[in-house]
Design a protein around this motif. Structure first.
Motif, PDB file in Angstrom:
ATOM      1  N   GLY A   1      -6.642   5.788   3.847  1.00  0.00           N
ATOM      2  CA  GLY A   1      -6.276   5.840   2.433  1.00  0.00           C
ATOM      3  C   GLY A   1      -4.966   5.110   2.187  1.00  0.00           C
ATOM      4  N   THR A   2      -4.661   4.870   0.935  1.00  0.00           N
ATOM      5  CA  THR A   2      -3.486   4.057   0.595  1.00  0.00           C
ATOM      6  C   THR A   2      -2.203   4.572   1.239  1.00  0.00           C
ATOM      7  N   ALA A   3      -1.947   5.878   1.080  1.00  0.00           N
ATOM      8  CA  ALA A   3      -0.698   6.446   1.593  1.00  0.00           C
ATOM      9  C   ALA A   3      -0.598   6.300   3.102  1.00  0.00           C
ATOM     10  N   CYS A   4      -1.679   6.627   3.804  1.00  0.00           N
ATOM     11  CA  CYS A   4      -1.674   6.513   5.257  1.00  0.00           C
ATOM     12  C   CYS A   4      -1.606   5.042   5.684  1.00  0.00           C
TER      13      CYS A   4
ATOM     14  N   CYS B   1      -8.554   8.709   2.515  1.00  0.00           N
ATOM     15  CA  CYS B   1      -7.783   9.842   2.028  1.00  0.00           C
ATOM     16  C   CYS B   1      -8.469  11.180   2.256  1.00  0.00           C
TER      17      CYS B   1
ATOM     18  N   CYS C   1      -1.834  13.306   2.026  1.00  0.00           N
ATOM     19  CA  CYS C   1      -1.004  12.098   2.008  1.00  0.00           C
ATOM     20  C   CYS C   1       0.447  12.376   2.415  1.00  0.00           C
TER      21      CYS C   1
ATOM     22  N   VAL D   1      -2.541  10.332   8.851  1.00  0.00           N
ATOM     23  CA  VAL D   1      -3.300  11.518   9.235  1.00  0.00           C
ATOM     24  C   VAL D   1      -4.536  11.134  10.049  1.00  0.00           C
TER      25      VAL D   1
END
Ligand code: SF4
Ligand code: SF4
Ligand code: FES
Ligand code: FES
Lengths: 153, 243
Positions: free
Chosen positions: A79-82, A118, A122, A127
């Protein structure tokens, strides 16, 4: 031939209730690690639900697999954050370590590698999810150590 | 009865009549793709979208499955409707450029080169689900379903293998709005490439013409609960016998 005792038991626990189809499929997958055709056929016959309907449900949800899977499912969050916190590096390292591409099983069938977008954690990214547990704040080193814990059992 | 105004024509409609029914009655043309009288309308393709005004508020609805439940003003060709219809056709044309039906509609609404591109473009299927519905609700064998989701969604037999429940009746071929399902009768056999399923065709006992698949006869015998002349003779010969 697949042993059908486990799926029969699952069907029993749910009283052969059609409306419990998704739960039955989840429990059956827990038993067989994936959903073999014979198991789905048995569910179709016992619940009197057309195979086409079961096939639609099984292919709709990402959580179901029609292909054999390893003992442990390792899902790397992309996902974007990871992603911005280094997930691509983790993915590369794990790919090399397990010698597989995402969607594949290791030769010894110990692991299945997946990527997901995701998992809703986040804040502690990057993760990695192994089976039903999330592991946060990982680095590529830590992710290898994590996998090592699952190598033996 | 409710007061209905459709493209300026004033008329009335009984509760639960659909907009499409009123339009057909008043000879107002609304394009449809996934609508077929024989099965429950699902509103899958959205091509029949029209603009309605209820209690002074305007909104876009699908004409084929919108039941009239009060006085209503309908505009089937408003600017908003046309814009949306063109967008839908643009998407459909990008997905199924080989479909004559889509080409025709696109031309009619002035859509030529879609802005979108997709890799696989030979398929004519618009994933409307009519084949699945007819097989389940009319034929009653549920040989098909829509598998996967998102851009991968498609009508399929379980495991994309030869179906064990399909009887080879051809209803899906007949109902498909874009000719995406085909059947080939050849050398005494009937083959459905899309369903990867093949049947033996059986001869009429009077004229020797091939008229049904073996699976169809078996299935019909079961649902009728008895043997019947229509399982031995083709409709033509049966009609002759009656005379
Ligand atoms: S030909 Fe087979 S798939 Fe098509 S409607 Fe008939 S039974 Fe269903
Ligand atoms: S094959 Fe035809 S009827 Fe079936 S979903 Fe595709 S377009 Fe619709
Ligand atoms: S992006 Fe990885 S948990 Fe949200
Ligand atoms: S014809 Fe109405 S949504 Fe397809």
């Amino acid at each position: 031939m697949t042993d059908l005792t486990a799926v029969d038991k699952v069907l029993q626990t749910h009283n052969h209730d059609k409306s419990m189809l998704v739960a039955i499929l989840q429990d059956a997958q827990e038993q067989y690690r994936y959903l073999p055709k014979e198991v789905l056929t048995q569910i179709s016959i016992k619940l009197e639900v057309p195979m086409s309907e079961i096939y639609q449900v099984v292919t709709f949800y990402k959580a179901f697999s029609l292909k054999p899977r390893g003992k442990h499912i390792c899902s790397i969050c992309m996902g974007t954050a990871c992603h911005v916190r280094g997930a691509p590096l983790i993915l590369e390292t794990v790919k090399k370590h397990l010698d597989v591409e995402p969607g594949q099983n290791t030769k010894n069938m110990q692991f299945t590698l997946n990527t997901v977008n995701c998992v809703g954690a986040c804040a502690v990214g990057p993760v990695v999810q192994v089976d039903n547990t999330l592991y946060g704040n990982l680095t590529s080193m830590k992710s290898i150590q994590l996998l090592k814990k699952f190598e033996k059992d | 009865m409710f007061k209905v105004k459709i493209d300026g024509i004033e008329t009335e409609a009984a509760p639960e009549t659909t907009i499409l029914e009123v339009a057909n009655r008043e000879l107002v043309e609304i394009p449809t793709l996934c609508f077929n009288d024989n099965v429950e309308p699902r509103g899958a393709c959205r091509i029949c979208t029209v603009e309605v005004e209820i209690w002074g508020r305007k909104r876009l609805v699908t004409a084929c499955n919108y039941p009239i439940r009060g006085d209503i003003v309908i505009d089937t060709k408003s600017e908003k409707v046309m814009k949306l219809r063109r967008l839908i056709l643009e998407v459909l044309l990008a997905r199924t450029p080989k479909s004559e039906r889509i080409q025709e509609l696109a031309k009619k609404y002035g859509v030529s080169q879609p802005r979108f591109t997709v890799e696989k473009t030979d398929d004519k299927c618009i994933v409307c689900g009519l084949c699945v519905q007819v097989c389940r609700d009319i034929v009653g064998v549920s040989a098909l379903s829509l598998s996967e989701r998102g851009i991968l969604r498609k009508p399929e037999t379980p495991f994309d293998e030869a179906s064990s429940t399909c009887i080879g009746c051809g209803s899906c071929v007949y109902i498909c709005p874009t000719d995406a399902v085909t059947m080939i009768d050849k050398d005494g056999k009937r083959f459905f490439p899309r369903w990867k399923t093949e049947f033996k065709l059986v001869k009429c006992e009077s004229c020797d013409n091939l008229f049904m698949t073996d699976a169809q006869i078996k299935y019909l015998k079961k649902v009728m609960g008895k043997d019947d002349p229509c399982l031995h003779y083709c409709p033509n010969c049966l009609a002759l016998f009656k005379k």
